[in-house]
Design a protein around this motif. Sequence first.
Motif, PDB file in Angstrom:
ATOM      1  N   GLN A 196     127.807  60.024 -65.595  1.00 10.39           N
ATOM      2  CA  GLN A 196     128.315  58.865 -66.306  1.00 10.39           C
ATOM      3  C   GLN A 196     128.759  57.747 -65.355  1.00 10.39           C
ATOM      4  O   GLN A 196     129.463  56.823 -65.750  1.00 10.39           O
ATOM      5  CB  GLN A 196     129.466  59.285 -67.217  1.00 10.39           C
ATOM      6  CG  GLN A 196     129.033  60.282 -68.284  1.00 10.39           C
ATOM      7  CD  GLN A 196     130.182  60.751 -69.179  1.00 10.39           C
ATOM      8  OE1 GLN A 196     131.282  60.229 -69.115  1.00 10.39           O
ATOM      9  NE2 GLN A 196     129.901  61.730 -70.017  1.00 10.39           N
ATOM     10  N   ARG A 197     128.329  57.823 -64.098  1.00  9.38           N
ATOM     11  CA  ARG A 197     128.657  56.760 -63.149  1.00  9.38           C
ATOM     12  C   ARG A 197     127.764  55.544 -63.418  1.00  9.38           C
ATOM     13  O   ARG A 197     126.743  55.644 -64.104  1.00  9.38           O
ATOM     14  CB  ARG A 197     128.463  57.246 -61.718  1.00  9.38           C
ATOM     15  CG  ARG A 197     127.000  57.332 -61.284  1.00  9.38           C
ATOM     16  CD  ARG A 197     126.864  57.899 -59.884  1.00  9.38           C
ATOM     17  NE  ARG A 197     125.529  57.718 -59.335  1.00  9.38           N
ATOM     18  CZ  ARG A 197     124.516  58.525 -59.555  1.00  9.38           C
ATOM     19  NH1 ARG A 197     124.669  59.594 -60.330  1.00  9.38           N
ATOM     20  NH2 ARG A 197     123.329  58.287 -59.002  1.00  9.38           N
ATOM     21  N   THR A 198     128.133  54.426 -62.876  1.00 16.00           N
ATOM     22  CA  THR A 198     127.305  53.227 -62.949  1.00 16.00           C
ATOM     23  C   THR A 198     127.169  52.642 -61.546  1.00 16.00           C
ATOM     24  O   THR A 198     128.162  52.355 -60.888  1.00 16.00           O
ATOM     25  CB  THR A 198     127.923  52.171 -63.892  1.00 16.00           C
ATOM     26  OG1 THR A 198     129.278  51.899 -63.489  1.00 16.00           O
ATOM     27  CG2 THR A 198     127.920  52.670 -65.328  1.00 16.00           C
ATOM     28  N   ASP A 199     125.935  52.511 -61.085  1.00 20.46           N
ATOM     29  CA  ASP A 199     125.641  51.935 -59.776  1.00 20.46           C
ATOM     30  C   ASP A 199     124.790  50.691 -59.973  1.00 20.46           C
ATOM     31  O   ASP A 199     123.728  50.749 -60.615  1.00 20.46           O
ATOM     32  CB  ASP A 199     124.872  52.933 -58.896  1.00 20.46           C
ATOM     33  CG  ASP A 199     125.694  54.165 -58.560  1.00 20.46           C
ATOM     34  OD1 ASP A 199     126.931  54.060 -58.584  1.00 20.46           O
ATOM     35  OD2 ASP A 199     125.094  55.218 -58.279  1.00 20.46           O
ATOM     36  N   LEU A 200     125.264  49.569 -59.462  1.00 21.02           N
ATOM     37  CA  LEU A 200     124.497  48.337 -59.542  1.00 21.02           C
ATOM     38  C   LEU A 200     123.426  48.307 -58.449  1.00 21.02           C
ATOM     39  O   LEU A 200     123.595  48.900 -57.379  1.00 21.02           O
ATOM     40  CB  LEU A 200     125.417  47.133 -59.410  1.00 21.02           C
ATOM     41  CG  LEU A 200     126.361  46.893 -60.595  1.00 21.02           C
ATOM     42  CD1 LEU A 200     127.324  45.751 -60.299  1.00 21.02           C
ATOM     43  CD2 LEU A 200     125.570  46.592 -61.866  1.00 21.02           C
ATOM     44  N   PRO A 201     122.339  47.603 -58.677  1.00 22.73           N
ATOM     45  CA  PRO A 201     121.234  47.609 -57.714  1.00 22.73           C
ATOM     46  C   PRO A 201     121.320  46.469 -56.711  1.00 22.73           C
ATOM     47  O   PRO A 201     122.142  45.551 -56.840  1.00 22.73           O
ATOM     48  CB  PRO A 201     120.022  47.403 -58.625  1.00 22.73           C
ATOM     49  CG  PRO A 201     120.542  46.454 -59.668  1.00 22.73           C
ATOM     50  CD  PRO A 201     121.986  46.877 -59.914  1.00 22.73           C
ATOM     51  N   SER A 202     120.464  46.521 -55.723  1.00 25.63           N
ATOM     52  CA  SER A 202     120.162  45.351 -54.907  1.00 25.63           C
ATOM     53  C   SER A 202     118.945  44.675 -55.536  1.00 25.63           C
ATOM     54  O   SER A 202     118.009  45.351 -55.957  1.00 25.63           O
ATOM     55  CB  SER A 202     119.867  45.745 -53.460  1.00 25.63           C
ATOM     56  OG  SER A 202     118.742  46.612 -53.395  1.00 25.63           O
ATOM     57  N   VAL A 203     118.974  43.359 -55.632  1.00 29.25           N
ATOM     58  CA  VAL A 203     117.908  42.604 -56.296  1.00 29.25           C
ATOM     59  C   VAL A 203     117.259  41.674 -55.284  1.00 29.25           C
ATOM     60  O   VAL A 203     117.953  40.960 -54.545  1.00 29.25           O
ATOM     61  CB  VAL A 203     118.449  41.802 -57.494  1.00 29.25           C
ATOM     62  CG1 VAL A 203     117.319  41.019 -58.165  1.00 29.25           C
ATOM     63  CG2 VAL A 203     119.125  42.729 -58.495  1.00 29.25           C
ATOM     64  N   SER A 204     115.927  41.678 -55.242  1.00 25.62           N
ATOM     65  CA  SER A 204     115.183  40.849 -54.295  1.00 25.62           C
ATOM     66  C   SER A 204     114.043  40.138 -55.008  1.00 25.62           C
ATOM     67  O   SER A 204     113.533  40.618 -56.030  1.00 25.62           O
ATOM     68  CB  SER A 204     114.607  41.699 -53.156  1.00 25.62           C
ATOM     69  OG  SER A 204     115.602  42.450 -52.509  1.00 25.62           O
ATOM     70  N   LEU A 205     113.642  39.009 -54.451  1.00 25.65           N
ATOM     71  CA  LEU A 205     112.444  38.308 -54.905  1.00 25.65           C
ATOM     72  C   LEU A 205     111.335  38.613 -53.913  1.00 25.65           C
ATOM     73  O   LEU A 205     111.493  38.399 -52.698  1.00 25.65           O
ATOM     74  CB  LEU A 205     112.692  36.803 -54.979  1.00 25.65           C
ATOM     75  CG  LEU A 205     113.754  36.337 -55.973  1.00 25.65           C
ATOM     76  CD1 LEU A 205     113.911  34.821 -55.910  1.00 25.65           C
ATOM     77  CD2 LEU A 205     113.416  36.775 -57.397  1.00 25.65           C
ATOM     78  N   LEU A 206     110.203  39.121 -54.406  1.00 24.68           N
ATOM     79  CA  LEU A 206     109.102  39.551 -53.553  1.00 24.68           C
ATOM     80  C   LEU A 206     107.819  38.828 -53.959  1.00 24.68           C
ATOM     81  O   LEU A 206     107.598  38.547 -55.142  1.00 24.68           O
ATOM     82  CB  LEU A 206     108.896  41.060 -53.658  1.00 24.68           C
ATOM     83  CG  LEU A 206     110.126  41.958 -53.485  1.00 24.68           C
ATOM     84  CD1 LEU A 206     109.766  43.409 -53.758  1.00 24.68           C
ATOM     85  CD2 LEU A 206     110.705  41.801 -52.090  1.00 24.68           C
ATOM     86  N   GLN A 207     106.958  38.555 -52.977  1.00 26.10           N
ATOM     87  CA  GLN A 207     105.668  37.921 -53.250  1.00 26.10           C
ATOM     88  C   GLN A 207     104.676  38.349 -52.182  1.00 26.10           C
ATOM     89  O   GLN A 207     104.946  38.237 -50.981  1.00 26.10           O
ATOM     90  CB  GLN A 207     105.805  36.401 -53.282  1.00 26.10           C
ATOM     91  CG  GLN A 207     104.567  35.685 -53.789  1.00 26.10           C
ATOM     92  CD  GLN A 207     104.758  34.180 -53.859  1.00 26.10           C
ATOM     93  OE1 GLN A 207     105.502  33.601 -53.071  1.00 26.10           O
ATOM     94  NE2 GLN A 207     104.076  33.524 -54.797  1.00 26.10           N
ATOM     95  N   LYS A 208     103.500  38.829 -52.601  1.00 28.60           N
ATOM     96  CA  LYS A 208     102.512  39.316 -51.651  1.00 28.60           C
ATOM     97  C   LYS A 208     101.866  38.177 -50.878  1.00 28.60           C
ATOM     98  O   LYS A 208     101.679  38.251 -49.667  1.00 28.60           O
ATOM     99  CB  LYS A 208     101.440  40.127 -52.383  1.00 28.60           C
ATOM    100  CG  LYS A 208     101.945  41.443 -52.966  1.00 28.60           C
ATOM    101  CD  LYS A 208     100.819  42.196 -53.653  1.00 28.60           C
ATOM    102  CE  LYS A 208     101.323  43.514 -54.230  1.00 28.60           C
ATOM    103  NZ  LYS A 208     100.237  44.248 -54.932  1.00 28.60           N
ATOM    104  N   ASN A 209     101.468  37.118 -51.587  1.00 30.61           N
ATOM    105  CA  ASN A 209     100.857  35.951 -50.954  1.00 30.61           C
ATOM    106  C   ASN A 209     101.158  34.733 -51.804  1.00 30.61           C
ATOM    107  O   ASN A 209     101.686  34.865 -52.920  1.00 30.61           O
ATOM    108  CB  ASN A 209      99.346  36.159 -50.765  1.00 30.61           C
ATOM    109  CG  ASN A 209      98.647  36.466 -52.081  1.00 30.61           C
ATOM    110  OD1 ASN A 209      98.652  35.643 -52.998  1.00 30.61           O
ATOM    111  ND2 ASN A 209      98.039  37.652 -52.184  1.00 30.61           N
ATOM    112  N   PRO A 210     100.843  33.521 -51.330  1.00 32.37           N
ATOM    113  CA  PRO A 210     101.241  32.318 -52.061  1.00 32.37           C
ATOM    114  C   PRO A 210     100.706  32.219 -53.477  1.00 32.37           C
ATOM    115  O   PRO A 210     101.293  31.528 -54.314  1.00 32.37           O
ATOM    116  CB  PRO A 210     100.686  31.191 -51.180  1.00 32.37           C
ATOM    117  CG  PRO A 210     100.611  31.777 -49.814  1.00 32.37           C
ATOM    118  CD  PRO A 210     100.255  33.210 -50.008  1.00 32.37           C
ATOM    119  N   SER A 211      99.590  32.895 -53.782  1.00 30.66           N
ATOM    120  CA  SER A 211      99.015  32.815 -55.125  1.00 30.66           C
ATOM    121  C   SER A 211      99.439  33.966 -56.028  1.00 30.66           C
ATOM    122  O   SER A 211      99.072  34.008 -57.200  1.00 30.66           O
ATOM    123  CB  SER A 211      97.484  32.778 -55.028  1.00 30.66           C
ATOM    124  OG  SER A 211      96.998  33.957 -54.395  1.00 30.66           O
ATOM    125  N   SER A 212     100.206  34.914 -55.490  1.00 33.63           N
ATOM    126  CA  SER A 212     100.644  36.077 -56.270  1.00 33.63           C
ATOM    127  C   SER A 212     101.859  35.729 -57.132  1.00 33.63           C
ATOM    128  O   SER A 212     102.592  34.780 -56.838  1.00 33.63           O
ATOM    129  CB  SER A 212     101.001  37.235 -55.344  1.00 33.63           C
ATOM    130  OG  SER A 212      99.899  37.640 -54.582  1.00 33.63           O
TER     131      SER A 212
END
Length: 333
Positions: A196-212
């Motif tokens: 019943q614990r709650t762990d918040l995540p790390s959030v990132s913005l990811l992109q493979k290449n400029p058109s992805s």
Amino acid sequence: MKTLFMLLLFCHVASTVKHSLKYVLTATSGVKNIPEFVGLGMVDEVLAGYCDSNSKTADPKQDWVRDFIKDNPQHMDWHAQRCSRSHHVFRANIVDLKQRLNQTGGAHILQSMDGCEWDDETGEVIGFHQFGYDGEDFIVLDLQTMTWTAPRQQAFITKLRWDADKVSLEYNKNYYNHICPHWLKKYVHYGRSSLQRTDLPSVSLLQKNPSSPVSCHATGFYPDRAMMYWRKDGEEHHEDVDHGEILPNHDGSFQISVDLILSSVAPEDWRRYDCVFHLSGVEDVIVTKLDKAQIRTNWEFPAAVTGVVVGLLLLLALCIAGLFIWRRNNNGE
């Protein structure tokens, strides 16, 4: 519904007050490099216990399960006996199915998933018991009518035989309506600090290449009752958005990604978008602005890496220059 194994890996409880106890048993024939039989015990989708035909013993996988076993040692014996008994029954059932379906070789998998769900707010209990063979549903117990249903015609013989076994049906009725939820409540009590614990995540913005697409990726959160979405001007945005599934991490936490296709978004409009992560039961949300400077990519070096590369090149140039000076001085002597 496809394989029970995939159901085990990817299904998750949607309500914040529902708890589950599941046993997933898998027997194989013609599959190399894995045990012939494997049993998993899951509490709220967390692996609590494990057994297989090689070890021939039940192995608790959480500290709170070990504490429970210390106070209830007979429970360990019950699981070990069930593992051994199920191994022999499943092996015989695969032989029977292969003969019935005229299968002379190849790899075959027989699985079962059974257990119960308990809503600790309403008190509602739902039991379940079903079998799958070679990735398809084979036979399912209907606890309302206390009869077996056969999605596949080849299972009809099994249905008739199991429907006629009134002793086993009466045991199943008592087990899934009373015994299973009784033990589930005890497990939840022992594991409450973990389950019943709650762990918040790390959030990132990811992109493979400029058109992805830009992927908003959250990882390390617990439990798996979470939602993540893109917003535009503060309102949830659905156009050009691809929602991923919640997936398990190796450490018991979870991850999720939501992609935003940027082909129709003008650069000056990026500031109007943000990504929102919300973990059920937690008031605060994590908001990540769509900012090009914050996007991690694999198509250009981050500034820190670039600095290291430049530094190494300068060091190499100094070394070469030093070598020439050393040679000139030695030749002059």
